[in-house]
Design an enzyme around this catalytic site. Structure first.
Site, PDB file in Angstrom:
ATOM      1  N   ASP A 199       5.717  -9.205  56.168  1.00 41.64           N
ATOM      2  CA  ASP A 199       4.421 -10.072  56.336  1.00 41.64           C
ATOM      3  C   ASP A 199       4.357 -10.880  57.722  1.00 41.64           C
ATOM      4  OD1 ASP A 199       6.712 -11.961  56.374  1.00 41.64           O
ATOM      5  OD2 ASP A 199       6.187 -12.942  54.548  1.00 41.64           O
ATOM      6  N   SER A 200       3.510 -11.647  57.852  1.00 44.26           N
ATOM      7  CA  SER A 200       3.142 -11.917  59.341  1.00 44.26           C
ATOM      8  C   SER A 200       4.095 -13.196  59.784  1.00 44.26           C
ATOM      9  CB  SER A 200       1.662 -12.477  59.448  1.00 44.26           C
ATOM     10  OG  SER A 200       1.389 -13.762  58.965  1.00 44.26           O
ATOM     11  N   GLY A 201       4.757 -13.726  58.680  1.00 40.98           N
ATOM     12  CA  GLY A 201       5.254 -15.014  59.064  1.00 40.98           C
ATOM     13  C   GLY A 201       4.590 -16.079  58.841  1.00 40.98           C
ATOM     14  N   GLY A 202       3.149 -15.922  58.750  1.00 42.45           N
ATOM     15  CA  GLY A 202       2.255 -17.252  58.537  1.00 42.45           C
ATOM     16  C   GLY A 202       2.646 -18.058  57.472  1.00 42.45           C
ATOM     17  N   PHE A 203       2.718 -17.162  56.261  1.00 36.49           N
ATOM     18  CA  PHE A 203       2.921 -17.978  54.973  1.00 36.49           C
ATOM     19  C   PHE A 203       4.136 -18.935  55.015  1.00 36.49           C
ATOM     20  CE2 PHE A 203       4.277 -18.272  50.520  1.00 36.49           C
ATOM     21  CZ  PHE A 203       3.068 -19.064  50.138  1.00 36.49           C
ATOM     22  N   ASP A 236       2.779  -7.776  45.817  1.00 36.37           N
ATOM     23  CA  ASP A 236       4.422  -8.055  45.936  1.00 36.37           C
ATOM     24  C   ASP A 236       4.496  -9.327  45.465  1.00 36.37           C
ATOM     25  OD1 ASP A 236       3.021  -9.466  48.353  1.00 36.37           O
ATOM     26  OD2 ASP A 236       4.982 -10.501  48.250  1.00 36.37           O
ATOM     27  N   CYS A 264      13.551  -0.521  26.733  1.00 37.19           N
ATOM     28  CA  CYS A 264      13.630  -0.414  28.106  1.00 37.19           C
ATOM     29  C   CYS A 264      14.809   0.502  28.312  1.00 37.19           C
ATOM     30  CB  CYS A 264      14.142  -2.029  28.828  1.00 37.19           C
ATOM     31  SG  CYS A 264      14.334  -1.745  30.571  1.00 37.19           S
ATOM     32  N   CYS A 320      16.295   0.849  31.345  1.00 36.21           N
ATOM     33  CA  CYS A 320      17.241   0.584  32.510  1.00 36.21           C
ATOM     34  C   CYS A 320      18.612   0.799  32.265  1.00 36.21           C
ATOM     35  CB  CYS A 320      16.664  -0.793  33.155  1.00 36.21           C
ATOM     36  SG  CYS A 320      17.441  -2.124  32.544  1.00 36.21           S
ATOM     37  N   CYS A 360      19.967  -2.360  30.024  1.00 33.00           N
ATOM     38  CA  CYS A 360      19.548  -2.397  28.880  1.00 33.00           C
ATOM     39  C   CYS A 360      20.326  -1.146  27.928  1.00 33.00           C
ATOM     40  CB  CYS A 360      17.976  -2.058  28.589  1.00 33.00           C
ATOM     41  SG  CYS A 360      17.215  -3.687  28.927  1.00 33.00           S
ATOM     42  N   HIS A 371      17.245  -5.524  35.954  1.00 35.09           N
ATOM     43  CA  HIS A 371      16.300  -5.361  34.752  1.00 35.09           C
ATOM     44  C   HIS A 371      14.794  -5.795  35.085  1.00 35.09           C
ATOM     45  CE1 HIS A 371      14.647  -5.558  30.809  1.00 35.09           C
ATOM     46  NE2 HIS A 371      14.234  -6.528  31.267  1.00 35.09           N
TER      47      HIS A 371
END
Lengths: 389, 389
Positions: free
Chosen positions: A92-96, A297, A335, A337, A340, A366
């Site tokens: 990301d840009s760092g802005g958030f 994301d 599931c 995974c 599980c 999980h």
């Protein structure tokens, strides 16, 4: 609609099945991107994140800039070399984070002065320096520097913020075009050579065909549909290989999020990837994919896991509850995974109640699997023509 | 010297290469046993502990008794079922933790009254109740309830403590013999059936030939060689399939530890497994194996890992140091573990400095591999006749 970078293979209603070609990996979309804040998807080794089928992960520029610093990451060959991740990365840009984590920030036309949440030290991000940082970090996809408008905000504030984001997008693109050849894995440097030596298909292509990072633009405009439309048009006018919808999930009601997403998508080019930043629950990521979002994301699966909140085919499970203390069944009987397949609810409950580090490891595995599998099913659904668009 | 339970295949000086047949696994000795305090080798999933080649792990009765409680573990088929570990497990008697962790303990001939370090609640361990707990936990090897003599101590105190340990050993054995058929994985119960269904060689043998837990005796006697000799003789007189040396690593100088180990070993039967409890550094476990110790456990590799202290072929590495911030090399160039194969010192240093959970995971994997590999080399050395005895 196909181009070299992004190809739409099939549509079903508004949903799209696509392929995004990044320097380090080809990505099937719609895709969920696990968040690896400081170059680690928290608690899980990279080989396990690979095994779970993550195609691309996120890094946070703000965090990485503060620690370990861009220079260190660049010298290690960029994030791919530094953290030993061979598939795609987006930063990301760092802005958030500047807006949500840092203290005493001052914004003007040049950029943002802020104090580190770690040690109070003073720093400055401009569109140019944020691009410089992201080029040094060397992700496959990087984001224009934007201002994330707070919620709620007056219309004049939303307009002014959206307009500054548009001017910053232009400066971001200009800097990127002038410096994109400085990415640590491009060309003949040591990092590039080492990357090629891994034998990864992406790595081979990387330096041979001159592939480099892609810079995406970000649409802002607060919760105002007209401003969102104007922001989309101005961002498209500048021109990017992909477009993100930013400034959502900032406290507004979910209905409003959906409304803004849906109306903004109408104004984005159909033939470019569309990235909805920072959402959502398992139900929401399915809903947004069906609206035509290609990339998402969210910290929810990893953060919730560390708090013992687990997503299953039968709904949410708060594993700390005493009712699971002697439950010999798997967390989610549907599931596949590795958690599980091997461990019981009773054991996961015990690990959480005992504050064992392994609780964080297994819970995160999980939840990530649940999100990645959810998105795999969306892709299968579109391919089969059965997606709910 | 061979018997069904323990077979010595080769000796080299005082060192012995052996095979210990437990219900869940055959164990090559000398063996290092990673510590899984509350049914988790901290930070590492069981599948990774298996991959590292651990043949047997330790559980702490005191901790498991307090949380999740013996009844819960028993209902899940014992520790093997509860934590989904298919190889061998050893539990300690609870004595050491009662003495080192609990508050307000009162010892008399019956047993020990103590307060939980978790919530201050009051509990009582006797030889009988400690055996009952260990039978319910269902480890392959369980330990007689002993009193760990503090250091330093007067000779009279050491003698009284040693004598009480001898009387408790007799009571431990009596209770065990009367109740050993109550182990959760023996017989035709659900837990036993489920265990057989895993298809593990040990699991099949387990219920077919009526194999059950083995109870080991513990030699005490403080730092007095004559008392150690007497304790060994009295413990052997009671008769156990294996003998442990307890009460060391309690603050005494390392030279004294070695002296007591060496002199006590002289009085233990050559044809039974010898277990030295709670040691030591990588150098020490090699030294003790060469003296004729067959089994060792220690929290050092796992605990040190969580503090960023890593064992390598080139010595100890404190990974937090700034000198590693841009070190692209592996932690240990001579190590084949998955951490050294993939990650750089720079990355491990960053994870530790950023307080990332993954630091604990990766550091623990490496340190455990180092210890297990160290002991593998000792076994190879004895087999090749090149051990330094």
């Amino acid at each position: 609609m196909a181009d070299r970078y992004f190809e739409i293979k099939k549509t079903q209603g508004t949903a799209r099945l696509g392929r995004l070609r990044t320097p380090h990996a080809e990505i099937e979309t719609p895709v969920f991107m696990p968040v690896g804040t400081v170059a680690s998807v928290k608690a899980v080794p990279q080989e396990t994140v690979e095994e779970l089928g993550a195609q691309i992960i996120l890094g946070n520029t703000y965090h990485l800039y503060l620690r370990p610093g861009v220079d260190t990451v660049r010298k290690m060959g960029g994030l791919h070399g530094f953290m030993s991740w061979r598939r795609a990365i987006l930063t990301d840009s760092g802005g958030f984070q500047v807006f949500s984590l840092s203290e005493l920030r001052k914004v003007n036309e040049d950029g943002v002065t802020f104090r580190s949440h770690l040690d109070g030290s003073s720093h400055f991000f401009s569109p140019e320096s944020a691009m410089g940082a992201q080029i040094g970090l060397g992700a496959d996809i990087i984001m224009a520097f934007d201002e994330c408008t707070e919620y709620p905000a007056e219309r004049e504030r939303m307009r002014a913020s959206m307009e500054m984001t548009a001017r910053w997008a232009e400066r971001s693109k200009k800097y990127f075009e002038e410096h994109k050849n400085e990415v640590p894995w491009r060309g003949q440097g040591e990092a590039a050579a080492e990357l090629r030596s891994t034998g990864q298909p992406g790595a081979a292509a990387l330096t041979q065909n001159g592939a480099t990072q892609a810079l995406f633009g970000i649409v802002q405009g607060g919760m105002d549909r007209a401003l969102r439309k104007e922001s989309a048009e101005r961002t498209i006018e500048i021109g990017f290989p992909g477009y993100a919808i930013g400034g959502l999930s900032v406290g507004e009601p979910r209905e409003l999020t959906r409304e803004i997403v849906e109306s903004t998508l109408e104004h984005l080019p159909k033939d470019k990837p569309r990235y909805l930043m920072g959402v959502g629950t398992p139900e929401e990521i399915v809903e947004y994919a069906n609206l035509g979002v290609d990339m998402m994301d969210c910290v929810l699966p990893t953060r919730a896991a560390r708090h013992g909140l687990l997503f299953t085919s039968e709904g949410k499970v708060s594993i700390k509850q005493a009712r699971y203390a002697q439950d010999a069944g798997p967390l989610d009987p549907n599931c596949g995974c590795r958690v599980c397949a091997r461990y019981s609810r009773a054991y996961l409950r015990h690990l959480y109640a005992s504050n064992e580090v392994l609780a964080q490891v297994l819970n995160t595995i999980h939840n990530l699997n649940f999100y990645l599998e959810t998105m795999r099913k969306v892709r299968v659904g579109i391919a089969a023509g059965s997606a709910v668009g």
